[in-house]
Design a protein around this motif. Structure first.
Motif, PDB file in Angstrom:
ATOM      1  N   THR A 140       0.770  -0.892  -0.025  1.00 29.96           N
ATOM      2  CA  THR A 140       0.157  -0.437   0.000  1.00 29.96           C
ATOM      3  C   THR A 140       0.902   1.059  -0.052  1.00 29.96           C
ATOM      4  N   THR A 190      -4.016  -6.908   5.492  1.00 32.98           N
ATOM      5  CA  THR A 190      -4.035  -5.672   4.425  1.00 32.98           C
ATOM      6  C   THR A 190      -4.833  -5.808   3.397  1.00 32.98           C
ATOM      7  N   ILE A 210      -6.977  -2.337   3.110  1.00 28.64           N
ATOM      8  CA  ILE A 210      -7.519  -1.773   2.334  1.00 28.64           C
ATOM      9  C   ILE A 210      -8.895  -1.218   1.554  1.00 28.64           C
ATOM     10  N   TYR A 230      -8.200   3.174  -4.817  1.00 30.89           N
ATOM     11  CA  TYR A 230      -7.428   2.157  -5.217  1.00 30.89           C
ATOM     12  C   TYR A 230      -6.815   2.062  -5.739  1.00 30.89           C
ATOM     13  N   LEU A 237      -4.440   3.596  -3.610  1.00 33.22           N
ATOM     14  CA  LEU A 237      -4.249   3.116  -1.885  1.00 33.22           C
ATOM     15  C   LEU A 237      -2.956   2.289  -2.529  1.00 33.22           C
ATOM     16  N   THR A 238      -2.742   1.414  -3.669  1.00 31.84           N
ATOM     17  CA  THR A 238      -2.132   0.721  -3.814  1.00 31.84           C
ATOM     18  C   THR A 238      -0.447   0.295  -4.559  1.00 31.84           C
TER      19      THR A 238
END
Length: 259
Positions: A19, A44, A48, A76, A79-80
């Motif tokens: 992340t 994890t 998320i 998403y 965030l990743t």
């Protein structure tokens, strides 16, 4: 106490690697910590998902349903860091090149993205968006929390059920070399428990399918490159998230209507 500290360290490593959450903790770790730490990959994913659900709750106050999910997909990716989508693109570029194992691995390592990679990313994101928009309102928050866990479960399976495909070092080697059946079983229990809490007994069917699916895809990939790489782990993650959404929609929309 040492064991608790070791587990905590490995959990933080997973958050830092998978992340973009700003955890400014300089951790002294070894290659083994990455592979063994994958046991926390599904957890994890839940973190998320919780963040995405929070973003959804905030945005739905101001935007239409369809617009919110466009923001969710963007969130998403941010965030990743797009790390799994990058693996998806590299994997599709390599596997659909029609080349030998050595050439496939060379293409996968190339930082440039090809036509197959672009098509894979665009197709998957479009499908994800369509699936999100089609969800019933009462299911949205639960699905947002659970679908990233399904993706990280797939990465765990990919690392624990295969060997490293390359002869030289690569980013995924530490994960694949040090992740074994013990981590897969423990991670599967975490994942299945989360699905059960979120969806009830019927969710166990979805949990089972989304554990089996990445294993089958992994074995198909192994026929091409005789193992897995970090890119393959990323591809499995993204594919299994979409498969989770498909399973959820079919189960709620078709099987529930039959019974």
């Amino acid at each position: 106490m040492k064991r608790i500290k070791r587990y905590a360290k490995r959990f933080i490593i997973m958050l830092q690697f998978f992340t973009t959450i700003p955890i400014k903790e300089n951790i002294n770790c070894h290659a083994e910590d990455y592979g063994k730490g994958l046991v926390f990959a599904p957890f994890t994913g839940l973190i998320i998902g919780i963040i995405l659900m929070g973003i959804y709750c905030g945005l739905e106050l101001f935007f239409p349903h369809e617009v919110v999910f466009a923001f969710i997909i963007i969130a998403y990716i941010v965030l990743t860091g797009g790390i799994h989508l990058d693996g998806l693109a590299d994997t599709f570029d390599g596997l659909f090149s029609g080349k030998s194992k050595e050439k496939i691995l060379e293409i996968m390592r190339d930082s440039r993205i090809g036509t197959n990679g672009v098509l894979a990313i665009v197709s998957l994101l479009l499908l994800n968006y369509a699936l999100f928009v089609s969800l019933d309102l009462q299911d949205i928050k639960t699905v947002l929390i659970l679908f990233p866990a399904a993706g990280r479960m797939a990465s765990l399976i990919g690392a624990g059920a295969s060997g490293y495909a390359r002869k030289t070092w690569g980013l995924g080697k530490s994960f694949i070399d040090f992740c074994d059946l013990k981590e897969v079983i423990a991670g599967s229990l975490i994942y299945t428990l989360a699905i059960y809490i979120g969806l009830g007994v019927e969710g166990l069917v979805i949990a089972s399918l989304t554990i089996l699916f990445p294993y089958i895809i992994l074995k198909l990939i192994e026929k091409k490159i005789q193992g897995a790489t970090g890119d393959v782990l990323g591809a499995l993650c993204e594919l299994n998230q979409t498969f989770f959404l498909i399973c959820f929609m079919l189960y709620k929309g078709v099987i529930f209507k039959i019974f």
